[in-house]
Design an enzyme around this catalytic site. Sequence first.
Site, PDB file in Angstrom:
ATOM      1  N   GLU A 275      61.198  24.354  29.761  1.00  0.00           N
ATOM      2  CA  GLU A 275      61.008  25.811  29.697  1.00  0.00           C
ATOM      3  C   GLU A 275      59.726  26.215  30.402  1.00  0.00           C
ATOM      4  O   GLU A 275      59.692  27.185  31.169  1.00  0.00           O
ATOM      5  CB  GLU A 275      60.930  26.266  28.228  1.00  0.00           C
ATOM      6  CG  GLU A 275      62.192  26.014  27.424  1.00  0.00           C
ATOM      7  CD  GLU A 275      62.211  24.659  26.739  1.00  0.00           C
ATOM      8  OE1 GLU A 275      61.680  23.675  27.302  1.00  0.00           O
ATOM      9  OE2 GLU A 275      62.768  24.584  25.628  1.00  0.00           O
TER      10      GLU A 275
ATOM     11  N   CYS B 202      57.377  20.582  29.242  1.00  0.00           N
ATOM     12  CA  CYS B 202      58.751  20.910  28.837  1.00  0.00           C
ATOM     13  C   CYS B 202      59.482  21.649  29.957  1.00  0.00           C
ATOM     14  O   CYS B 202      58.864  22.303  30.806  1.00  0.00           O
ATOM     15  CB  CYS B 202      58.723  21.820  27.619  1.00  0.00           C
ATOM     16  SG  CYS B 202      58.129  21.064  26.107  1.00  0.00           S
TER      17      CYS B 202
HETATM   18  N1  THU Z   1      61.256  19.015  25.567  1.00  0.00           N
HETATM   19  C1  THU Z   1      61.494  20.073  26.384  1.00  0.00           C
HETATM   20  O1  THU Z   1      61.629  19.934  27.600  1.00  0.00           O
HETATM   21  N2  THU Z   1      61.562  21.302  25.809  1.00  0.00           N
HETATM   22  C2  THU Z   1      61.383  21.559  24.481  1.00  0.00           C
HETATM   23  O2  THU Z   1      61.380  22.711  24.069  1.00  0.00           O
HETATM   24  C3  THU Z   1      61.184  20.447  23.554  1.00  0.00           C
HETATM   25  C4  THU Z   1      61.073  19.094  24.144  1.00  0.00           C
HETATM   26  C5  THU Z   1      61.157  17.688  26.181  1.00  0.00           C
HETATM   27  C6  THU Z   1      59.808  17.060  26.114  1.00  0.00           C
HETATM   28  C7  THU Z   1      60.131  15.602  26.209  1.00  0.00           C
HETATM   29  O3  THU Z   1      60.205  15.223  27.578  1.00  0.00           O
HETATM   30  C8  THU Z   1      61.513  15.466  25.604  1.00  0.00           C
HETATM   31  O4  THU Z   1      62.034  16.784  25.526  1.00  0.00           O
HETATM   32  C9  THU Z   1      61.528  14.839  24.231  1.00  0.00           C
HETATM   33  O5  THU Z   1      60.643  15.478  23.398  1.00  0.00           O
END
Ligand code: THU
Length: 144
Positions: free
Chosen positions: A64, A62
């Site tokens: 974050e 993710c």
């Molecule tokens: N994702 C994030 O980058 N941060 C989050 O807190 C939730 C989900 C991303 C993971 C994935 O690449 C995309 O969002 C769809 O789930």
Amino acid sequence: MGDNMSLNEKVIKLLIEEAIKARDMAYAPYSKYLVGAALIVPSGNIYTGCNVENASYGLTNCAERTAIFKAVSEGQRHVDAMAIVGGPIEEISDYAYPCGACRQVLSEFLPESGDIRIFVAKSPEDYKEYKLSELIPNLFFITK
Ligand code: THU
């Protein structure tokens, strides 16, 4: 910038702008959902991150956690605040809340004030603020 409650409106908007720029770097060919994050540490340094997906979907990182790992790997141990933006390719349409895993990882790096300010944003003018402790109460921790 020692006290994280002292972040002014200008710094909050800057953090959101940095998250928006980081989102442009997202590698998300599978979900096509782009996320950007920017965090600020007590010295005032800002670290950014985007989501990085993989053909083996579960290996995705993710936005974050990308930002957190960048900061920690450069010697930082405390986060005052983080801004997050997300949405499908065309637009930042949602308030993108950090997932449970990112909340737990962030909780390891509380500042002296004891809490981290989280801004989920659609733009520098349109955001909602939370405390990490609201988003993840009753943290898992190991008694030393
Ligand atoms: N994702 C994030 O980058 N941060 C989050 O807190 C939730 C989900 C991303 C993971 C994935 O690449 C995309 O969002 C769809 O789930």
